[in-house]
Design a protein around this motif. Sequence first.
Motif, PDB file in Angstrom:
ATOM      1  N   GLU A 233      20.921  38.375   6.160  1.00  0.00           N
ATOM      2  CA  GLU A 233      20.685  39.764   5.784  1.00  0.00           C
ATOM      3  C   GLU A 233      21.965  40.568   6.005  1.00  0.00           C
ATOM      4  OE1 GLU A 233      20.028  38.513   9.371  1.00  0.00           O
ATOM      5  OE2 GLU A 233      17.982  38.861   8.712  1.00  0.00           O
ATOM      6  N   PHE A 234      22.278  41.444   5.071  1.00  0.00           N
ATOM      7  CA  PHE A 234      23.512  42.224   5.119  1.00  0.00           C
ATOM      8  C   PHE A 234      23.358  43.336   6.156  1.00  0.00           C
ATOM      9  CE2 PHE A 234      26.867  45.048   4.131  1.00  0.00           C
ATOM     10  CZ  PHE A 234      27.836  44.280   3.520  1.00  0.00           C
ATOM     11  N   ASN A 235      24.244  43.362   7.146  1.00  0.00           N
ATOM     12  CA  ASN A 235      24.182  44.349   8.213  1.00  0.00           C
ATOM     13  C   ASN A 235      25.151  45.490   7.933  1.00  0.00           C
ATOM     14  OD1 ASN A 235      23.846  45.796  10.537  1.00  0.00           O
ATOM     15  ND2 ASN A 235      24.109  44.055  11.911  1.00  0.00           N
ATOM     16  N   CYS A 236      24.612  46.679   7.679  1.00  0.00           N
ATOM     17  CA  CYS A 236      25.430  47.866   7.415  1.00  0.00           C
ATOM     18  C   CYS A 236      25.746  48.649   8.687  1.00  0.00           C
ATOM     19  CB  CYS A 236      24.715  48.792   6.432  1.00  0.00           C
ATOM     20  SG  CYS A 236      24.483  48.064   4.806  1.00  0.00           S
ATOM     21  N   LEU A 237      25.205  48.225   9.831  1.00  0.00           N
ATOM     22  CA  LEU A 237      25.408  48.958  11.077  1.00  0.00           C
ATOM     23  C   LEU A 237      26.900  49.112  11.406  1.00  0.00           C
ATOM     24  CD1 LEU A 237      24.120  50.267  13.591  1.00  0.00           C
ATOM     25  CD2 LEU A 237      24.149  48.008  14.648  1.00  0.00           C
TER      26      LEU A 237
ATOM     27  N   GLU B 129      11.613  43.194  22.832  1.00  0.00           N
ATOM     28  CA  GLU B 129      11.544  42.182  21.781  1.00  0.00           C
ATOM     29  C   GLU B 129      11.824  42.794  20.415  1.00  0.00           C
ATOM     30  OE1 GLU B 129       8.100  39.671  21.974  1.00  0.00           O
ATOM     31  OE2 GLU B 129       8.223  39.570  24.154  1.00  0.00           O
ATOM     32  N   ASN B 130      11.807  44.108  20.330  1.00  0.00           N
ATOM     33  CA  ASN B 130      12.122  44.800  19.083  1.00  0.00           C
ATOM     34  C   ASN B 130      13.641  44.875  18.947  1.00  0.00           C
ATOM     35  OD1 ASN B 130      12.668  46.615  17.043  1.00  0.00           O
ATOM     36  ND2 ASN B 130      11.008  47.993  17.605  1.00  0.00           N
ATOM     37  N   GLU B 131      14.192  44.177  17.965  1.00  0.00           N
ATOM     38  CA  GLU B 131      15.641  44.124  17.793  1.00  0.00           C
ATOM     39  C   GLU B 131      16.117  44.958  16.609  1.00  0.00           C
ATOM     40  OE1 GLU B 131      16.626  39.961  17.665  1.00  0.00           O
ATOM     41  OE2 GLU B 131      16.608  39.860  19.844  1.00  0.00           O
ATOM     42  N   ALA B 132      15.346  45.967  16.247  1.00  0.00           N
ATOM     43  CA  ALA B 132      15.694  46.797  15.096  1.00  0.00           C
ATOM     44  C   ALA B 132      17.014  47.527  15.279  1.00  0.00           C
ATOM     45  CB  ALA B 132      14.579  47.793  14.816  1.00  0.00           C
ATOM     46  N   TYR B 133      17.440  47.758  16.505  1.00  0.00           N
ATOM     47  CA  TYR B 133      18.692  48.455  16.761  1.00  0.00           C
ATOM     48  C   TYR B 133      19.918  47.609  16.420  1.00  0.00           C
ATOM     49  CZ  TYR B 133      18.779  45.657  21.023  1.00  0.00           C
ATOM     50  OH  TYR B 133      18.776  44.611  21.917  1.00  0.00           O
ATOM     51  N   LYS B 134      19.733  46.327  16.143  1.00  0.00           N
ATOM     52  CA  LYS B 134      20.863  45.437  15.889  1.00  0.00           C
ATOM     53  C   LYS B 134      21.367  45.479  14.459  1.00  0.00           C
ATOM     54  CE  LYS B 134      19.912  42.352  19.674  1.00  0.00           C
ATOM     55  NZ  LYS B 134      19.645  40.988  20.108  1.00  0.00           N
ATOM     56  N   GLY B 135      20.668  46.191  13.570  1.00  0.00           N
ATOM     57  CA  GLY B 135      21.185  46.263  12.218  1.00  0.00           C
ATOM     58  C   GLY B 135      20.204  46.796  11.204  1.00  0.00           C
ATOM     59  N   PHE B 136      20.726  47.059  10.030  1.00  0.00           N
ATOM     60  CA  PHE B 136      19.926  47.519   8.900  1.00  0.00           C
ATOM     61  C   PHE B 136      20.721  47.268   7.631  1.00  0.00           C
ATOM     62  CE2 PHE B 136      22.706  50.994   9.853  1.00  0.00           C
ATOM     63  CZ  PHE B 136      23.038  51.537   8.626  1.00  0.00           C
ATOM     64  N   THR B 137      20.039  47.302   6.502  1.00  0.00           N
ATOM     65  CA  THR B 137      20.689  47.167   5.206  1.00  0.00           C
ATOM     66  C   THR B 137      20.410  48.419   4.400  1.00  0.00           C
ATOM     67  OG1 THR B 137      20.374  44.782   5.229  1.00  0.00           O
ATOM     68  CG2 THR B 137      20.842  45.792   3.087  1.00  0.00           C
ATOM     69  N   ASN B 138      21.471  49.080   3.967  1.00  0.00           N
ATOM     70  CA  ASN B 138      21.339  50.267   3.125  1.00  0.00           C
ATOM     71  C   ASN B 138      21.486  49.819   1.674  1.00  0.00           C
ATOM     72  OD1 ASN B 138      21.409  52.683   1.804  1.00  0.00           O
ATOM     73  ND2 ASN B 138      23.231  53.463   2.844  1.00  0.00           N
ATOM     74  N   SER B 139      20.393  49.388   1.077  1.00  0.00           N
ATOM     75  CA  SER B 139      20.445  48.872  -0.294  1.00  0.00           C
ATOM     76  C   SER B 139      20.701  49.976  -1.315  1.00  0.00           C
ATOM     77  CB  SER B 139      19.168  48.115  -0.632  1.00  0.00           C
ATOM     78  OG  SER B 139      18.049  48.941  -0.412  1.00  0.00           O
ATOM     79  N   ALA B 140      20.589  51.242  -0.917  1.00  0.00           N
ATOM     80  CA  ALA B 140      20.870  52.362  -1.815  1.00  0.00           C
ATOM     81  C   ALA B 140      22.341  52.790  -1.779  1.00  0.00           C
ATOM     82  CB  ALA B 140      19.986  53.550  -1.464  1.00  0.00           C
ATOM     83  N   CYS B 141      23.143  52.138  -0.967  1.00  0.00           N
ATOM     84  CA  CYS B 141      24.561  52.499  -0.846  1.00  0.00           C
ATOM     85  C   CYS B 141      25.265  52.272  -2.184  1.00  0.00           C
ATOM     86  CB  CYS B 141      25.226  51.661   0.235  1.00  0.00           C
ATOM     87  SG  CYS B 141      26.997  51.982   0.420  1.00  0.00           S
ATOM     88  N   PRO B 142      26.041  53.245  -2.660  1.00  0.00           N
ATOM     89  CA  PRO B 142      26.727  53.084  -3.948  1.00  0.00           C
ATOM     90  C   PRO B 142      27.820  52.020  -3.919  1.00  0.00           C
ATOM     91  CG  PRO B 142      27.410  55.119  -2.906  1.00  0.00           C
ATOM     92  CD  PRO B 142      26.291  54.569  -2.070  1.00  0.00           C
ATOM     93  N   PHE B 143      28.228  51.579  -2.728  1.00  0.00           N
ATOM     94  CA  PHE B 143      29.275  50.562  -2.610  1.00  0.00           C
ATOM     95  C   PHE B 143      28.715  49.160  -2.418  1.00  0.00           C
ATOM     96  CE2 PHE B 143      30.966  54.571  -1.016  1.00  0.00           C
ATOM     97  CZ  PHE B 143      31.978  54.767  -1.954  1.00  0.00           C
ATOM     98  N   MET B 144      27.401  49.043  -2.348  1.00  0.00           N
ATOM     99  CA  MET B 144      26.751  47.745  -2.123  1.00  0.00           C
ATOM    100  C   MET B 144      26.824  46.906  -3.378  1.00  0.00           C
ATOM    101  SD  MET B 144      25.193  46.220   0.262  1.00  0.00           S
ATOM    102  CE  MET B 144      23.736  45.640   1.038  1.00  0.00           C
ATOM    103  N   PRO B 145      27.224  45.667  -3.364  1.00  0.00           N
ATOM    104  CA  PRO B 145      27.680  44.926  -2.190  1.00  0.00           C
ATOM    105  C   PRO B 145      29.181  45.132  -1.977  1.00  0.00           C
ATOM    106  CG  PRO B 145      27.532  43.429  -4.045  1.00  0.00           C
ATOM    107  CD  PRO B 145      27.114  44.800  -4.535  1.00  0.00           C
TER     108      PRO B 145
END
Length: 112
Positions: free
Chosen positions: A32-36, A8-24
Motif C-alpha cells: 500500500e502506498f504510504n503518503c505519510l 493494536e490500531n496502527e492507523a497512525y503509521k500511514g495513509f494513501t491519498n488517492s485524490a492527490c493530483p501527483f499520484m502516483p
Amino acid sequence: MEPKDSTENEAYKGFTNSACPFMPCHRGITREFNCLFCYCPLIAYECPGPYTVFTDPRGMRRKDCSDCTLPHDGYRQSWHFIQKWLERPVLWDGHEQTRYRVARPEDAQPEP
C-alpha cells in the motif's frame, strides 16, 4: 487512549491519498502506498535511499530523492524504516551518494 507502542490500531503509521493530483508520484511500490512521509524526514540526514545531488540557485548542495520509494512502500514497513533511521540520525554533509543502496537497519527490513 493507549500509548502508540501498545495499541493494536496502527492507523497512525500511514495513509494513501488517492485524490492527490501527483499520484502516483513514485513507481515501483509493491505494498500500500504510504503518503505519510510525502516529505521525507530523512532529507537532511544520511539515508540508504537512492538520491542525486544538485546545487540550488543559491549555491547550496541538496538531495533529489525523487527515485526513492523507501518511505512510501507499505504502511508498517515505511513507518519502521523511518523510525529506525531517526533513532541515530547523522547529518548529511552534501556528498554524492557512493553506494546506490546502503543496508537498512535490521529491524527495518521489509516483511515478506
